[in-house]
Design an enzyme around this catalytic site. Structure first.
Site, mmCIF file in Angstrom:
data_model
loop_
_atom_site.group_PDB
_atom_site.id
_atom_site.type_symbol
_atom_site.label_atom_id
_atom_site.label_comp_id
_atom_site.label_asym_id
_atom_site.label_seq_id
_atom_site.Cartn_x
_atom_site.Cartn_y
_atom_site.Cartn_z
ATOM 1 C CD GLU A 34 -2.614 -1.263 2.626
ATOM 2 O OE1 GLU A 34 -2.768 -0.193 3.255
ATOM 3 O OE2 GLU A 34 -3.104 -2.342 2.986
ATOM 4 C CD GLU A 126 -9.086 1.204 4.393
ATOM 5 O OE1 GLU A 126 -9.155 0.514 5.432
ATOM 6 O OE2 GLU A 126 -8.223 1.002 3.506
#
Length: 208
Positions: A34, A126
């Site tokens: 990520e 997110e």
């Protein structure tokens, strides 16, 4: 991707990033890389940056985990960062680039599935939602505004690309939308799917 400074509640975070995943079947993920930016009220909300063992930093030009400046301003100027994650075919290591500068790599030895290649790529935002007060969080995603507002108002991903097994950068052939709750945060493609706007304010009358 645009860089913003979304409002976040204490002990929650809001992030914008890319994910490179290896899935073994269904929704099971064994490995994930990520990379992007996060707003978390300076709380320790996970194992990120150089706090986790594995990533080898090779450049001193950027302090990984330091604040990103400048940030975008609603209706005014937007500021982007270019994030690239790619696999070196010779060593098998996964390299990270920011604004064209190579920052370092994740050694091939720490992976199982990603030791070969990624089977899924994601771009987006997110947030965490602790549901304090008995309702959805007010933590914002992206700019804190819905994608329908468009340029300089909503957060943007653009120039999406995939590096294939021949080490060639191509445009993604097919994109699928995954939105958990469009009344709270949503997504809308931009132009001929050259990118997308996303995000939202969180808690509201339509997002209880």
């Amino acid at each position: 991707m645009n860089v913003w400074n979304p409002k976040t509640k204490w002990a929650e975070f809001s992030l914008s990033q890319i994910w490179a995943l290896e899935r073994t079947g269904g929704s099971s993920t064994t490995n994930a890389i990520e990379a992007g930016w996060m707003r978390d009220n300076y709380q320790n909300t996970g194992c990120y940056n150089l706090e986790c063992p594995g990533f080898v930093q090779t450049s001193r030009k950027v302090a990984i985990g330091s604040p990103l400046k400048p940030v975008s301003t609603y209706k005014r100027k937007t500021f982007d960062i270019s994030v690239v994650v790619y696999k070196d075919k010779k060593t098998g290591n996964w390299w990270l680039k920011l604004q064209g500068t190579t920052l370092g790599y994740w050694p091939n030895s720490i992976f199982t599935g990603l030791a070969n290649n990624a089977t899924a790529l994601y771009w987006g935002g997110e947030v965490t939602d602790e549901k304090s007060g008995g309702h959805h969080t007010t933590t914002q995603m992206g700019s804190g505004h819905f994608p329908g507002e468009g340029y300089r108002k909503a957060s943007l991903f653009r120039d999406l690309g995939v590096i294939d097994t021949s080490n060639t950068r191509t445009t993604p052939r097919s994109l699928e939308v995954a939105v958990t709750n469009p009344a709270c945060y949503d997504l809308r493609f931009r132009g001929k799917r050259a990118g997308f706007y996303y995000g939202g304010p969180g808690y509201s009358a339509k997002c209880p």
